[in-house]
Motif scaffolding. Structure first.
Motif, PDB file in Angstrom:
ATOM      1  N   GLU A 268       0.839  -1.200   0.000  1.00 46.22           N
ATOM      2  CA  GLU A 268       0.000   0.000   0.000  1.00 46.22           C
ATOM      3  C   GLU A 268       0.872   1.247   0.000  1.00 46.22           C
ATOM      4  OE1 GLU A 268      -3.170   0.259  -0.337  1.00 46.22           O
ATOM      5  OE2 GLU A 268      -4.037  -1.669   0.221  1.00 46.22           O
TER       6      GLU A 268
ATOM      7  N   SER B 251      -3.370  -3.278   4.758  1.00 45.60           N
ATOM      8  CA  SER B 251      -4.806  -3.265   4.484  1.00 45.60           C
ATOM      9  C   SER B 251      -5.172  -4.710   4.148  1.00 45.60           C
ATOM     10  CB  SER B 251      -5.144  -2.356   3.304  1.00 45.60           C
ATOM     11  OG  SER B 251      -4.972  -3.064   2.092  1.00 45.60           O
TER      12      SER B 251
ATOM     13  N   TYR C 103     -17.303  -6.696   3.578  1.00 43.27           N
ATOM     14  CA  TYR C 103     -16.822  -5.473   4.234  1.00 43.27           C
ATOM     15  C   TYR C 103     -16.225  -5.821   5.577  1.00 43.27           C
ATOM     16  CZ  TYR C 103     -20.081  -4.653   8.121  1.00 43.27           C
ATOM     17  OH  TYR C 103     -20.745  -4.715   9.300  1.00 43.27           O
TER      18      TYR C 103
ATOM     19  N   ALA D 125     -11.752   1.743   0.362  1.00 41.95           N
ATOM     20  CA  ALA D 125     -11.486   1.811   1.795  1.00 41.95           C
ATOM     21  C   ALA D 125     -11.584   3.261   2.243  1.00 41.95           C
ATOM     22  CB  ALA D 125     -10.105   1.265   2.115  1.00 41.95           C
TER      23      ALA D 125
ATOM     24  N   LYS E 161      -9.347  -9.378   0.510  1.00 41.13           N
ATOM     25  CA  LYS E 161     -10.719  -9.063   0.081  1.00 41.13           C
ATOM     26  C   LYS E 161     -10.906  -9.435  -1.389  1.00 41.13           C
ATOM     27  CE  LYS E 161     -10.219  -4.008  -0.488  1.00 41.13           C
ATOM     28  NZ  LYS E 161     -10.828  -2.710  -0.155  1.00 41.13           N
TER      29      LYS E 161
ATOM     30  N   GLN F 244     -10.306   1.268   8.766  1.00 33.66           N
ATOM     31  CA  GLN F 244     -10.921   1.592   7.480  1.00 33.66           C
ATOM     32  C   GLN F 244     -12.245   0.865   7.365  1.00 33.66           C
ATOM     33  OE1 GLN F 244      -7.173   1.981   4.427  1.00 33.66           O
ATOM     34  NE2 GLN F 244      -8.294   0.082   4.428  1.00 33.66           N
TER      35      GLN F 244
ATOM     36  N   CYS G 103      -5.653  -1.345  10.177  1.00 36.76           N
ATOM     37  CA  CYS G 103      -4.529  -1.419   9.240  1.00 36.76           C
ATOM     38  C   CYS G 103      -3.310  -0.840   9.942  1.00 36.76           C
ATOM     39  CB  CYS G 103      -4.808  -0.566   8.007  1.00 36.76           C
ATOM     40  SG  CYS G 103      -6.326  -1.028   7.179  1.00 36.76           S
TER      41      CYS G 103
ATOM     42  N   GLY H 223     -10.123   3.768  -3.723  1.00 36.05           N
ATOM     43  CA  GLY H 223     -10.500   2.428  -4.150  1.00 36.05           C
ATOM     44  C   GLY H 223     -10.261   2.296  -5.636  1.00 36.05           C
TER      45      GLY H 223
ATOM     46  N   GLN I 236      -6.239  -5.730   1.483  1.00 35.43           N
ATOM     47  CA  GLN I 236      -6.458  -5.663   0.043  1.00 35.43           C
ATOM     48  C   GLN I 236      -6.516  -7.026  -0.659  1.00 35.43           C
ATOM     49  OE1 GLN I 236      -7.304  -3.070  -1.771  1.00 35.43           O
ATOM     50  NE2 GLN I 236      -7.444  -4.408  -3.557  1.00 35.43           N
TER      51      GLN I 236
ATOM     52  N   ASP J 221     -13.546  -1.121   4.941  1.00 31.67           N
ATOM     53  CA  ASP J 221     -12.901  -1.781   3.820  1.00 31.67           C
ATOM     54  C   ASP J 221     -13.976  -2.606   3.120  1.00 31.67           C
ATOM     55  OD1 ASP J 221     -10.308  -2.280   2.603  1.00 31.67           O
ATOM     56  OD2 ASP J 221     -10.653  -4.374   3.173  1.00 31.67           O
TER      57      ASP J 221
ATOM     58  N   GLY K 169     -10.684   8.469   1.430  1.00 32.52           N
ATOM     59  CA  GLY K 169     -10.379   7.088   1.096  1.00 32.52           C
ATOM     60  C   GLY K 169     -10.173   6.909  -0.386  1.00 32.52           C
TER      61      GLY K 169
ATOM     62  N   GLU L  48     -15.458  -4.651  -0.695  1.00 36.50           N
ATOM     63  CA  GLU L  48     -15.160  -5.184  -2.022  1.00 36.50           C
ATOM     64  C   GLU L  48     -16.438  -5.779  -2.591  1.00 36.50           C
ATOM     65  OE1 GLU L  48     -12.124  -4.531  -3.039  1.00 36.50           O
ATOM     66  OE2 GLU L  48     -11.981  -5.618  -4.918  1.00 36.50           O
TER      67      GLU L  48
END
Ligand code: ASP
Length: 577
Positions: A175, A197, A214, A521, A202, A235, A219, A475, A199, A237, A473, A239
């Motif tokens: 990140e 994260s 979610y 996020a 997800k 966050q 993080c 994404g 990431q 977070d 945020g 997807e």
């Protein structure tokens, strides 16, 4: 036995005549020679206790011992205050409790600071955070934070997202920050990284068919701390599978609007405007512009080609903004300093007083140039001439500075999206291509070939959410085809072996039926701090670190005993200071 019948903020005239038990902290004690008044406080408010030796000699004796922040329990009758003693500023101010029984439940040592004291050093407040938390301001922000998070969870639930837990201890997640590493006793010499994260997990959830994920995810990022940055933060977070950008943005807009409603604020209008990255940079000099005021940057590169003024003629880019004020010489010097902080070599200007132009450069400018720059009386044209990135940075910095100094921002809440970011940027240290968001972001349709062939001109499906100039945020729509993912790694200078070493599991997963997917996020603490009107996220975090990275409360980080280090297979190069 119950400790209390009502909270300290509850007694009202309707309770007059009732005998009630209350418990809380002594916020203040006043001894009126005989009668003792104690303000009893909890998070709901304060009730005044009156201890009268004639009514309860034992309570009166004990009341002499009470000091601030003692925990008390009292039982007594609610009575109406006489009209001249009613305190209209307090919800409980029309009544008081005549104490029959009093108990000191626990005592307090002398306090390092008084709760109502202004200007207490922040490190001291954090060192004794349990006291600080009793203050209204902290109570308000932590409860607001709870309301926001609970609203977010309701929105996510309504929209069909499921909360899935992902590991904190993992491999490095790229990140753009450094990892916090966790040594491993069972395998000395090997380390976990704390997730920057969730990431990749997800994305794997999407490949795993979960459809809408979610998490209010913690993080960890090893970066210098700032007003809006802590090592650990949360966050929202999320997807989603089988989505296009607009569907993700729509979800976030609902989250924001619902959270505003939950805290009783007028929600911002939807849809939030969309601004391209290129426009944001050209007009506002930043990818997170504050749109509550105009002061747009304008271009004068073409106009100044061949200018008599060499600084303009020789610069790659010349841009300017027009401030609504004829600045004095001193003000201009100050502005020049600001411009230099942002990387300018100097600051050229044209000041329009009533009918003359004040400027050391006017004599070098042609009629055509002066015509183009001519502005209202009572304004100043400020220029930056340099390479494009510097010009953007300088004018973006000046714009924010002027917005603040001249109080140009309206008091509305402005949310907007920035879209169409470049996919890659040059790493300043190595000169290699690196990602702008993270390496899993998809190129926009039609730019797939550019990932390998023309990386500098590939745009991405990355989007940012901005609130009044703060980035809330980021994404993106992700890459779901393994060959494009492999291209991205290659463009970043990673050999196929290296990519396979670090990300084999992702490349394999992408090759086993990956649905198109994307997500976002949003920084919870930033969002809550802005909601609370707090300038620093530390004010909305129960136990934050100070800017050196330490926790004044526990004293962490702390050295580890040698035997513990040995067990982890670690030997220090230097003794900790
Ligand atoms: N993982 C990204 C971040 O933490 C957000 C995302 O792309 O969903 O900023």
């Amino acid at each position: 036995m119950s400790w209390r019948d009502v909270m300290c903020g509850e007694p009202r005239p309707e309770s007059v005549g009732q005998t009630l038990k209350l418990a809380g902290w002594a916020a203040r004690r006043r001894d009126h020679g005989g009668l003792v008044f104690v303000d009893l406080r909890d998070h709901t408010g304060v009730t005044q206790l009156v201890v009268n030796p004639e009514r309860s000699p034992a309570a009166a004796e004990l009341a002499k011992e009470i000091r601030n922040e003692f925990v008390l329990r009292a039982r007594g009758e609610v009575i109406a205050r006489s009209p001249e003693t009613v305190n209209a500023t307090m919800p409980t101010g029309a009544v008081e409790v005549q104490v029959d029984e009093l108990e000191i439940v626990s005592r307090s040592t002398p306090l390092p600071f008084q709760l109502d004291e202004e200007g207490v050093d922040e490190t001291l407040r954090l060192r004794y955070r349990w006291l600080d938390l009793r203050r209204d301001r902290m109570q308000r922000s932590l409860r607001l934070s709870h309301t926001v998070i609970s609203s977010i969870r309701q929105t996510m639930d309504r929209l069909g997202f499921i909360d899935v837990w992902t590991p904190s201890m993992t491999r490095g997640t790229p990140e753009g920050a450094r990892d916090f590493v966790v040594p491993m006793r069972l395998q000395p010499g090997r380390f976990f990284a704390l997730a920057q994260s969730p990431q990749i997990f997800k994305q794997l959830c999407m490949i795993g068919g979960l459809d809408r994920y979610y998490q209010i995810a913690t993080c960890w990022r090893d970066e210098d701390l700032r007003a809006d940055r802590q090592f650990e933060f949360r966050q929202l977070d999320l997807e989603m599978a089988f989505v296009e950008r607009e569907e993700v943005l729509d979800v976030l807009e609902q989250v924001v609007v619902d959270a505003f409603a939950a805290v009783g604020r007028e929600p911002p209008a939807r849809p939030f405007p969309r601004l391209t990255y290129a426009d944001a940079l050209a007009k506002y000099g930043t990818d997170k512009p504050d749109l509550r005021f105009g002061l747009e940057i304008q271009d004068a590169t073409e106009l100044t080609r061949g200018s008599e003024f060499g600084v303009f003629a020789g610069a790659e880019t010349v841009r300017f903004l027009v401030a609504p004020r004829a600045f004095s010489r001193t003000e201009l010097q100050r502005l020049e300093e600001v411009a230099k902080e942002w990387g300018a070599k100097g600051l050229a200007y044209l000041v329009y007083d009533d009918d003359e132009v004040r400027s050391p450069i006017a004599k070098f400018l042609s009629e055509r140039e002066l015509d183009a720059f001519r502005s209202e009386p009572g304004s100043t044209v400020l220029f930056a001439a340099d390479d494009e990135a510097t010009v953007s940075r300088v004018l973006g910095g000046l714009r924010i500075h002027l917005g603040r100094e001249l109080e140009l921002a309206s008091d509305e809440d402005l949310f907007h999206w920035v879209v169409d970011f470049p996919l890659f940027q040059r790493d300043e240290d190595t000169g290699n291509w690196t990602f702008l968001h993270h390496p899993f972001t998809a190129p926009i349709d039609g730019h797939e070939e550019r990932v390998a062939g023309d990386p500098g001109n590939a745009l991405s499906k990355h989007y940012d959410l901005i609130w009044n100039g703060w980035e809330l945020g980021s994404g993106s729509i992700r890459i779901h085809r393994p060959e494009i993912q492999a291209d991205v790694f290659r463009t970043m200078g990673m050999s196929d072996e290296e990519a396979a070493g670090k990300f084999a599991f992702l490349l394999e997963a992408l090759a086993m039926g990956a649905p198109p997917h994307g997500g976002f996020a949003m920084g919870i603490e930033r969002f809550v701090a802005l909601m609370a009107g707090e300038p620093n996220i530390r004010q909305v975090i129960a136990f934050p670190k100070v800017s050196s990275g330490s926790d004044p409360l526990t004293g962490a980080p702390a050295p580890m005993p040698d035997d513990q280090l040995r067990e982890l297979g670690i030997r220090l190069v230097e003794e900790p200071s």
